[in-house]
Design a protein around this motif. Structure first.
Motif, PDB file in Angstrom:
ATOM      1  N   LEU A  24       0.914  -1.346  -0.007  1.00 32.80           N
ATOM      2  CA  LEU A  24      -0.129   0.014  -0.114  1.00 32.80           C
ATOM      3  C   LEU A  24       0.810   1.207  -0.163  1.00 32.80           C
ATOM      4  N   VAL A  25       1.940   1.366   0.748  1.00 29.32           N
ATOM      5  CA  VAL A  25       2.924   2.225   0.781  1.00 29.32           C
ATOM      6  C   VAL A  25       3.480   2.682  -0.410  1.00 29.32           C
ATOM      7  N   LEU A  26       4.079   1.355  -1.269  1.00 29.49           N
ATOM      8  CA  LEU A  26       4.709   1.597  -2.380  1.00 29.49           C
ATOM      9  C   LEU A  26       3.585   2.050  -3.433  1.00 29.49           C
ATOM     10  N   GLY A  27       2.321   1.543  -3.437  1.00 25.46           N
ATOM     11  CA  GLY A  27       1.532   2.121  -4.261  1.00 25.46           C
ATOM     12  C   GLY A  27       0.985   3.548  -4.104  1.00 25.46           C
ATOM     13  N   SER A  28       1.202   3.978  -2.799  1.00 22.86           N
ATOM     14  CA  SER A  28       0.860   5.427  -2.670  1.00 22.86           C
ATOM     15  C   SER A  28       1.958   6.433  -3.092  1.00 22.86           C
ATOM     16  N   ALA A  29       3.149   6.054  -3.134  1.00 22.29           N
ATOM     17  CA  ALA A  29       4.351   6.752  -3.565  1.00 22.29           C
ATOM     18  C   ALA A  29       4.122   6.682  -5.229  1.00 22.29           C
ATOM     19  N   LEU A  30       3.988   5.644  -5.514  1.00 24.13           N
ATOM     20  CA  LEU A  30       3.955   5.616  -7.235  1.00 24.13           C
ATOM     21  C   LEU A  30       2.802   6.706  -7.485  1.00 24.13           C
ATOM     22  N   GLY A  31       1.571   6.417  -6.943  1.00 18.93           N
ATOM     23  CA  GLY A  31       0.367   7.371  -7.195  1.00 18.93           C
ATOM     24  C   GLY A  31       0.727   8.716  -7.271  1.00 18.93           C
ATOM     25  N   TYR A  32       1.582   9.102  -6.178  1.00 21.26           N
ATOM     26  CA  TYR A  32       2.105  10.467  -6.081  1.00 21.26           C
ATOM     27  C   TYR A  32       2.957  11.055  -7.092  1.00 21.26           C
ATOM     28  N   LEU A  33       3.720   9.978  -7.616  1.00 20.62           N
ATOM     29  CA  LEU A  33       4.833  10.468  -8.785  1.00 20.62           C
ATOM     30  C   LEU A  33       3.717  10.826  -9.731  1.00 20.62           C
ATOM     31  N   VAL A  34       2.711   9.817 -10.214  1.00 25.80           N
ATOM     32  CA  VAL A  34       1.823   9.792 -11.309  1.00 25.80           C
ATOM     33  C   VAL A  34       1.029  10.936 -11.286  1.00 25.80           C
ATOM     34  N   GLY A  35       0.423  11.136  -9.938  1.00 21.89           N
ATOM     35  CA  GLY A  35      -0.411  12.569  -9.851  1.00 21.89           C
ATOM     36  C   GLY A  35       0.273  13.644  -9.907  1.00 21.89           C
ATOM     37  N   THR A  36       1.631  14.017  -9.524  1.00 23.22           N
ATOM     38  CA  THR A  36       2.337  15.034  -9.325  1.00 23.22           C
ATOM     39  C   THR A  36       2.516  15.342 -11.131  1.00 23.22           C
ATOM     40  N   ALA A  37       2.842  14.374 -12.013  1.00 24.79           N
ATOM     41  CA  ALA A  37       3.045  14.558 -13.539  1.00 24.79           C
ATOM     42  C   ALA A  37       1.304  15.013 -14.031  1.00 24.79           C
ATOM     43  N   GLU A  38       0.340  14.547 -13.551  1.00 21.57           N
ATOM     44  CA  GLU A  38      -1.218  14.831 -14.143  1.00 21.57           C
ATOM     45  C   GLU A  38      -1.352  16.396 -13.700  1.00 21.57           C
ATOM     46  N   VAL A  39      -0.786  16.650 -12.348  1.00 19.98           N
ATOM     47  CA  VAL A  39      -1.011  18.110 -11.737  1.00 19.98           C
ATOM     48  C   VAL A  39      -0.283  18.813 -12.926  1.00 19.98           C
ATOM     49  N   ALA A  40       1.032  18.474 -13.281  1.00 16.90           N
ATOM     50  CA  ALA A  40       1.689  19.321 -14.050  1.00 16.90           C
ATOM     51  C   ALA A  40       1.183  19.308 -15.587  1.00 16.90           C
ATOM     52  N   PHE A  41       0.633  18.590 -15.932  1.00 20.88           N
ATOM     53  CA  PHE A  41       0.262  18.496 -17.243  1.00 20.88           C
ATOM     54  C   PHE A  41      -1.241  19.396 -17.295  1.00 20.88           C
ATOM     55  N   LEU A  42      -2.138  18.809 -16.399  1.00 26.30           N
ATOM     56  CA  LEU A  42      -3.522  19.373 -16.448  1.00 26.30           C
ATOM     57  C   LEU A  42      -4.004  20.486 -15.450  1.00 26.30           C
ATOM     58  N   GLY A  43      -3.007  20.705 -14.566  1.00 27.39           N
ATOM     59  CA  GLY A  43      -3.034  21.813 -13.464  1.00 27.39           C
ATOM     60  C   GLY A  43      -4.221  21.469 -12.633  1.00 27.39           C
ATOM     61  N   SER A  44      -4.642  20.214 -12.354  1.00 27.26           N
ATOM     62  CA  SER A  44      -5.615  19.869 -11.521  1.00 27.26           C
ATOM     63  C   SER A  44      -5.076  19.685  -9.982  1.00 27.26           C
ATOM     64  N   GLU A  45      -5.789  19.518  -9.151  1.00 30.43           N
ATOM     65  CA  GLU A  45      -5.288  19.223  -7.652  1.00 30.43           C
ATOM     66  C   GLU A  45      -5.543  17.973  -6.959  1.00 30.43           C
ATOM     67  N   SER A  46      -5.351  16.903  -7.711  1.00 32.07           N
ATOM     68  CA  SER A  46      -5.734  15.573  -7.512  1.00 32.07           C
ATOM     69  C   SER A  46      -4.903  14.600  -7.286  1.00 32.07           C
ATOM     70  N   ALA A  47      -3.675  15.075  -6.778  1.00 32.13           N
ATOM     71  CA  ALA A  47      -2.325  14.119  -6.577  1.00 32.13           C
ATOM     72  C   ALA A  47      -2.659  13.192  -5.261  1.00 32.13           C
ATOM     73  N   HIS A  48      -3.647  13.701  -4.602  1.00 31.36           N
ATOM     74  CA  HIS A  48      -3.834  12.833  -3.240  1.00 31.36           C
ATOM     75  C   HIS A  48      -4.650  11.723  -3.838  1.00 31.36           C
ATOM     76  N   THR A  49      -5.735  11.922  -4.786  1.00 26.24           N
ATOM     77  CA  THR A  49      -6.581  10.885  -5.223  1.00 26.24           C
ATOM     78  C   THR A  49      -5.867   9.826  -6.107  1.00 26.24           C
ATOM     79  N   PHE A  50      -4.681  10.421  -6.821  1.00 28.16           N
ATOM     80  CA  PHE A  50      -3.857   9.201  -7.531  1.00 28.16           C
ATOM     81  C   PHE A  50      -3.026   8.476  -6.401  1.00 28.16           C
ATOM     82  N   ALA A  51      -2.666   9.180  -5.160  1.00 26.63           N
ATOM     83  CA  ALA A  51      -1.877   8.293  -4.105  1.00 26.63           C
ATOM     84  C   ALA A  51      -2.896   7.154  -3.713  1.00 26.63           C
ATOM     85  N   LEU A  52      -3.972   7.497  -3.289  1.00 31.32           N
ATOM     86  CA  LEU A  52      -4.985   6.503  -2.715  1.00 31.32           C
ATOM     87  C   LEU A  52      -5.259   5.582  -3.875  1.00 31.32           C
TER      88      LEU A  52
END
Length: 880
Positions: free
Chosen positions: A348-376
């Motif tokens: 679960l922790v590894l998945g959360s870290a991976l989700g944050y990495l993808v969520g950070t990229a999504e925020v950079a590309f689309l400008g949304s604020e959903s990095a926490h959703t990607f982490a979960l």
């Protein structure tokens, strides 16, 4: 001495008969599941407090004496200590625990008891407190299952229930570890047992719910997901533009999860090749982990703190990437050493870290604020990729967050991660770990499936020798001396009230009190099973309580008995390839049918087997049908082996059709509506029962040859089953072989004997007498004798009831009926002697299902009379 006495009483209570009867009861299992849930919650609290205390001490020592010294040494010492405890005391306590539970539920012989639970708890505290990157939820699952197994061995539990209890303990362990009761149940169904039977679900739900509630009250279940993170995820909303990023997250999680499993298996193989003892393996893993962590940033030293940082996303993406890589390999290093720790939290922790990495990229590309959703969402994705339980992964994250907005993202990433991970490395990590240990689980285990598929009703003997509760002790001794059995059920009014054995009688044999009856010396409240009790539970009760036989009851009525030899015979048949007892018959198939106009008030079903008796049986059925204005359904059954489906069987019905056409002609001559049908079936009795249900038959008339080849049966397999299950009136006809036997002698003066005991079945038998009497062509025929047997000790007889019954029959039939009282010790002997001496051409008996299937020491009364008389005997049993 008081302590010894107390322990003895506890042991006797555990082996008591009330507990024995409850050991196969569902309500008893649910109560036990509650207890297992409570124990699992306390185990989770113990682990949390122990790991927190030891981990805090380690951090204080590292701060005081230096991390480069303390962390490696603590890992080495406590890792070696955990390994030594496991190797010396409970080798089954090593590893994560889930594979062991899965193997036990797959009926593989691995130790699962209190010792394993204690060693697992101490080892987990040592390993996780020493800083190895593992989780405590896997061990909680193992400990919960071990506590359940121990409790099931203390308290009587059938093998079926014990297996469900172990599964319930595993569910409670997961629920107590994460505060996720639904996920606990789903994990059992999806990964451990893959069983959705009623008992599995009920016990798992009860144990999981109890474990989660108690764990929440104790504060032992948390993954420390910050409230701010959950709040932030809830503020976001799922949009179509985010789907590609969720797909990307699923793909990355699937790839990394598959690689994680592959590297884990390679590391396990490498550790085995080193041939190091477990203390050295776990100690070296602790040493290496301590050295690596000592040179990483300080927050890596506290596993709980690192998880908090990764889950909450308080670190930059570069640090999260480093933490992901470090956590990835440190988890593999620790788990592959055989250390007692789980993969749930690390995944679960590894998945959360991976989700944050993808969520950070999504925020950079689309400008949304959903990095926490990607982490979960990443938690569910990586957990799915490692364990291959997508539904459990979705529910775990959902239960921890209670956020419905997460459901769709979780479903997307979990489905994609599952598909990608399967292409990288097929199968769950737990299946691979078991296979690496030489354990190959099958979906079904034939030995146990054979025992669980059969029930007591499939193997029991309907022929049961019983004794009456009011029988004097001396009479019981004489009766038992004539039988080869050593124990007998004791009945009172057709109901089982106790068991009497030779040892019970031996204890009171010296007493000269003639008033002692069996009810005074019998064992009351005997251990019994019902018709639907699985055979595996029957065998358990026989073994645990050292019994040779068990009464089978329906309510409080005795319907049969099952012995060890019955089970041995069934197993021998299975081993020899005989499938007869392991496969239920297929529905019968109608190959020929004729219909006449329906004009009667009811229907008589007349199955015909022996063509030589067909005309005589039809004559009896026609007489009853004419008198009661019934129609007749003539049935002929062609049996085929049980491996052939009746609908596909190639049979010739030419002879059967010819016989049916002959019966139709007899019906037209008698002015009775006759319907005919020919059925192909695997089982004659089942085909007759099917026909009764379909045609709504009011009466079944069956021929019986007068003997049976099996000592376990009374009238034979087919007739015994029909006596027990046919819902309509049953008329059993044994045609006599003498020239004067009914209905061969209807052209001369008839001579009938009607034994009666005054019950409802006797009254039902007398209702068919006028119909049968109409067959006679001689006036004032037949002569009827109504008899009742009294015991020799009854000197003052009240014959009013017998005389009134005789007068009632005489008035209905317009014939003289003579009442005959008989003094005799045994009913069957008296009736046989009278019928043989006077050469009665017909004897009509009334009997209940219990009476027909009850076997006393002297024999079954209706069956003994039918066998002992050469003339025709008709036995009538009223509708159930």
């Amino acid at each position: 001495m008081p302590l010894k006495l107390f322990l003895k009483q506890i042991n006797l209570w555990f082996k008591s008969r009330p507990l024995a009867r409850g050991s196969v009861d569902t309500n008893f299992a649910l109560l036990e599941a509650c207890a297992i849930g409570v124990l699992s919650a306390f185990a989770a609290l113990l682990l949390k407090q122990g790991i927190g205390w030891l981990g805090g001490w380690r951090l204080q020592a590292a701060h005081r004496f230096g991390a480069t010294v303390v962390l490696p040494l603590a890992g080495l010492f406590f890792g070696a200590l955990a390994g030594w405890l496991i190797e010396q005391l409970a080798p089954a306590a090593g590893g994560g625990g889930v594979p062991q539970v899965k193997a036990v539920l797959g009926r593989y012989p691995i130790a699962l008891n209190l010792r394993v639970a204690i060693v697992k708890a101490i080892g987990t505290i040592c390993v996780l407190g020493a800083g190895l990157t593992l989780g405590r939820r896997g061990p909680t699952v193992h400990i919960g299952a071990a506590l359940a197994a121990q409790l099931s061995s203390w308290i009587p539990n059938s093998p079926t229930n014990r297996r469900q209890m172990i599964a319930a303990g595993a569910a409670a362990g997961l629920a107590a570890g994460f505060n996720t009761p639904i996920a606990g149940v789903l994990f059992v169904i999806e990964e451990l047992m893959r069983d959705v039977s009623g008992l599995t679900l009920e016990t798992a739900i009860v144990a999981s719910f109890t474990g989660a509630v108690v764990s929440r009250l104790l504060g032992s279940a948390d993954l420390n997901i910050p409230a701010t993170m959950i709040y932030s995820a809830r503020q976001g909303s799922f949009s179509v533009s985010e789907i590609p990023f969720y797909v990307l997250l699923g793909v990355l999680a699937g790839i990394m999860g598959g690689i994680f499993n592959r590297i884990m298996l390679l590391s396990l193989s490498f550790n085995r090749r080193l041939q190091l003892s477990m203390p050295w393996r776990i100690g070296l893993a602790g040493l290496i982990s301590g050295i690596i962590v000592a040179f990483l940033p300080p927050f890596f030293r506290n596993n709980a703190g690192l998880r908090d940082f990764l889950i909450s996303g308080e670190l930059g993406w570069q640090t999260i990437a480093i933490a992901f890589v470090a956590h990835f390999f440190l988890t593999i290093l620790a788990y592959s050493s055989g250390a007692p720790g789980g993969l749930f939290a690390p995944a679960l922790v590894l998945g959360s870290a991976l989700g944050y990495l993808v969520g950070t990229a999504e925020v950079a590309f689309l400008g949304s604020e959903s990095a926490h959703t990607f982490a979960l969402a990443g938690m569910g994705a990586f957990f799915t990729a490692v364990v291959r339980v997508p539904v459990t992964a979705i529910v775990i994250v959902f239960e921890m967050t209670a956020d419905f907005n997460l459901v769709l993202p979780l479903m997307i990433v979990s489905a994609v991660a599952y598909l990608v991970a399967e292409s990288v490395s097929r199968g769950s990590i737990y299946e691979h770990l078991l296979e690496a240990s030489g354990i190959h689980l099958q979906e079904e285990t034939s030995k146990y499936d054979f025992l669980s598929q059969l029930t007591a009703a499939d193997l029991m003997q309907s022929r049961v020798e019983t004794l009456a509760s009011n029988l004097k002790l001396e009479e019981a001794i004489q009766a038992m001396s004539r039988s080869h059995h050593r124990g007998f059920p004791v009945v009172e009014g057709g109901k089982l009230v106790g068991i009497i054995t030779q040892s019970d009688i031996a204890q009171r044999k010296e007493e000269e009190n003639e008033a002692i009856c069996l009810r005074d010396v019998m064992t009351t409240q005997p251990i019994t099973v019902n018709l639907t009790t699985p055979l595996v539970d029957v065998l358990y009760l026989l073994n645990r309580y050292q019994l040779s036989r068990l009464p089978v009851t329906e309510g409080s009525k005795l319907v049969g008995i099952i012995t060890r030899s019955d089970i041995i015979k069934a197993e021998a048949k299975r081993l020899s390839g005989d499938k007869e007892i392991t496969r239920r018959p297929e529905p019968s198939y109608v190959v020929y049918r004729t219909r006449s106009p329906a004009s009667g008030r009811g229907r008589i079903l007349l199955p015909l087997v022996n063509p030589q008796n067909a005309s005589a049986l039809f004559e009896i059925a026609a007489a009853i049908a004419r008198y009661q204005k019934y129609e007749i359904d003539c049935l002929h059954i062609i049996t085929v082996p049980k491996y052939i489906y009746p609908a596909q069987a190639k049979v010739s019905s030419t002879y059967s059709r010819k016989q049916m056409r002959h019966l139709e002609k007899l019906g037209r001559d008698a002015n009775i509506q006759v319907h005919t049908q020919v059925r192909v079936a695997n089982d004659t009795a089942e085909a007759i029962l099917e026909t009764i249900a379909q045609e709504k038959s009011d009466m079944l008339i069956m021929g019986w040859k007068g003997s049976t080849s099996s000592p376990e049966q009374i009238f034979g397999n087919v007739v015994d089953k029909l006596i027990r299950q046919a819902p309509c009136d049953l008329v059993l006809v044994k045609l006599g072989q003498q020239a004067y036997s009914f209905p061969n002698s209807i052209d001369r003066q008839g001579n009938w004997l009607i034994p009666t005991a005054g019950g409802a079945n006797s009254q039902r038998a007398m209702k068919i007498l006028p119909a049968l009497a109409e067959l006679y062509t001689v006036p004032n025929s037949p002569q009827i004798r109504l008899c009742q047997v009294y015991s020799p000790g009854q000197n003052q007889l009240n014959l009013d009831r017998l005389k009134k019954t005789a007068e009632s029959i005489g008035d209905k039939m317009n014939l003289p009926v003579i009442a005959i009282p008989i003094h005799a010790r045994f009913v069957s002997d008296a009736i046989i002697h009278l019928a043989t001496t006077e050469k009665y051409d017909l004897v009509v008996l009334g009997a209940s299902s219990e009476g027909l299937l009850q076997q006393a020491v002297r024999g079954n009364i209706p069956e003994a009379i039918a066998q002992g008389i050469n003339s025709t005997v008709i036995i009538v049993r009223s509708a159930l």
